[in-house]
Design a protein around this motif. Structure first.
Motif, short mmCIF file in Angstrom:
data_model
loop_
_atom_site.label_atom_id
_atom_site.label_comp_id
_atom_site.label_asym_id
_atom_site.label_seq_id
_atom_site.Cartn_x
_atom_site.Cartn_y
_atom_site.Cartn_z
N GLY A 102 0.76 -1.25 0.05
CA GLY A 102 -0.02 -0.08 -0.06
C GLY A 102 0.83 1.28 -0.04
O GLY A 102 2.09 1.24 0.15
N PRO A 103 0.13 2.42 -0.48
CA PRO A 103 0.90 3.54 -0.36
C PRO A 103 1.46 4.29 0.95
O PRO A 103 2.57 4.59 0.91
CB PRO A 103 -0.02 4.74 -1.01
N LEU A 104 0.79 3.56 2.25
CA LEU A 104 1.35 3.85 3.46
C LEU A 104 2.08 2.98 3.91
O LEU A 104 2.64 3.07 5.23
CB LEU A 104 0.35 4.56 4.38
N ASP A 105 2.49 1.70 3.29
CA ASP A 105 3.48 1.01 3.98
C ASP A 105 5.06 1.33 4.11
O ASP A 105 5.39 1.97 2.98
CB ASP A 105 3.57 -0.09 2.80
N PRO A 106 5.49 1.24 5.19
CA PRO A 106 6.82 1.93 5.45
C PRO A 106 7.89 1.21 4.11
O PRO A 106 8.67 2.05 3.87
CB PRO A 106 6.96 1.42 6.92
N ARG A 107 7.84 0.16 3.75
CA ARG A 107 8.59 -0.60 2.61
C ARG A 107 8.67 0.56 1.54
O ARG A 107 9.58 0.53 0.77
CB ARG A 107 8.53 -1.80 2.57
N ASN A 108 7.22 0.68 1.04
CA ASN A 108 7.07 1.48 0.00
C ASN A 108 7.44 2.89 0.11
O ASN A 108 8.20 3.41 -0.89
CB ASN A 108 5.68 1.56 -0.31
N MET A 109 7.43 3.62 1.06
CA MET A 109 7.80 4.74 1.31
C MET A 109 9.26 5.24 1.59
O MET A 109 9.94 5.95 0.86
CB MET A 109 7.14 5.51 2.85
N ILE A 110 9.88 3.92 2.20
CA ILE A 110 11.53 4.11 2.30
C ILE A 110 11.91 3.98 0.65
O ILE A 110 12.96 4.48 0.47
CB ILE A 110 11.73 3.09 3.26
N GLY A 111 11.53 3.06 0.23
CA GLY A 111 11.83 2.69 -1.25
C GLY A 111 11.90 3.73 -2.19
O GLY A 111 12.71 4.15 -2.88
N ALA A 112 10.61 4.55 -2.04
CA ALA A 112 10.34 5.72 -2.83
C ALA A 112 11.40 6.93 -2.55
O ALA A 112 12.06 7.68 -3.45
CB ALA A 112 9.10 6.38 -2.79
N PHE A 113 11.55 7.05 -1.11
CA PHE A 113 12.45 7.92 -0.76
C PHE A 113 13.82 7.96 -1.09
O PHE A 113 14.60 8.55 -1.56
CB PHE A 113 12.58 7.97 0.86
N LEU A 114 14.36 6.31 -0.89
CA LEU A 114 15.86 6.11 -1.34
C LEU A 114 15.92 6.41 -2.89
O LEU A 114 17.03 6.81 -3.25
CB LEU A 114 16.04 4.85 -0.91
N LEU A 115 14.89 6.03 -3.72
CA LEU A 115 15.07 6.17 -5.20
C LEU A 115 15.16 7.58 -5.59
O LEU A 115 15.98 8.04 -6.30
CB LEU A 115 13.91 5.42 -5.88
N LEU A 116 14.32 8.39 -5.07
CA LEU A 116 14.40 9.92 -5.23
C LEU A 116 15.55 10.47 -4.58
O LEU A 116 16.22 11.22 -5.56
CB LEU A 116 13.20 10.33 -4.48
N THR A 117 16.05 10.16 -3.52
CA THR A 117 17.11 10.75 -2.77
C THR A 117 18.45 10.42 -3.91
O THR A 117 19.42 11.15 -3.86
CB THR A 117 17.57 10.45 -1.70
N GLY A 118 18.58 9.14 -4.18
CA GLY A 118 19.75 8.49 -4.97
C GLY A 118 19.73 9.42 -6.51
O GLY A 118 20.68 9.62 -6.80
N ALA A 119 18.65 9.42 -7.05
CA ALA A 119 18.70 9.93 -8.10
C ALA A 119 18.96 11.36 -8.34
O ALA A 119 19.72 11.70 -9.09
CB ALA A 119 17.06 9.75 -8.96
N ILE A 120 18.36 12.27 -7.45
CA ILE A 120 18.76 13.75 -7.28
C ILE A 120 20.29 13.73 -7.14
O ILE A 120 20.91 14.62 -7.44
CB ILE A 120 17.87 14.26 -6.23
N HIS A 121 20.85 13.05 -5.99
CA HIS A 121 22.08 12.93 -5.52
C HIS A 121 23.03 12.80 -6.87
O HIS A 121 24.14 13.42 -6.94
CB HIS A 121 22.17 12.37 -4.57
N LEU A 122 22.61 11.74 -7.56
CA LEU A 122 23.65 11.25 -8.70
C LEU A 122 23.56 12.11 -9.80
O LEU A 122 24.76 12.54 -10.74
CB LEU A 122 23.31 9.70 -9.12
#
Length: 113
Positions: free
Chosen positions: A44-64
């Motif tokens: 689900g959208p509020l599942d912590p695994r989903n939110m952490i995954g989205a957070f890490l993907l966005l942070t990594g993409a912006i950072h790189l």
């Protein structure tokens, strides 16, 4: 250092407008990433695994992406490779966290209806 007191009213208005556009862009990207992860994992959208995954993907993409722009800038200026891959700033981490949180709540409310 960045001094807000030395900026004009127009400059502050542009700064706030840029910040608003940045958050709207992050919310839009976060919604797409949350939907992508949710469709493939049934989280689900509020599942912590989903939110952490989205957070890490966005942070990594912006950072790189920022690192890539630094490399391009260095190669165009003097040819020396002095760009370094450093830890993202608190502003970047905070804005991505806000964007993912807003997107998760918006996506969850749309699913609830």
């Amino acid at each position: 250092m960045f001094d807000l007191g030395a900026m004009s009213a127009g400059g502050l208005l542009l700064l706030l407008l840029g910040l608003l556009i940045w958050i709207v862009l992050l919310v839009w990207l976060s919604e797409r990433i949350l939907r992508f992860i949710g469709l493939r994992t049934a989280w689900g959208p509020l599942d912590p695994r989903n939110m952490i995954g989205a957070f890490l993907l966005l942070t990594g993409a912006i950072h790189l992406g920022n690192y890539g722009l630094d490399l391009i800038e260095q190669s165009m200026s003097d040819g020396a490779n002095t760009a370094s891959l450093t830890f993202p700033s608190a502003f970047l981490i905070g804005s991505v966290a806000i964007g993912v949180g807003i997107a998760a709540v918006r996506h969850w409310q749309r699913q609830k209806k």
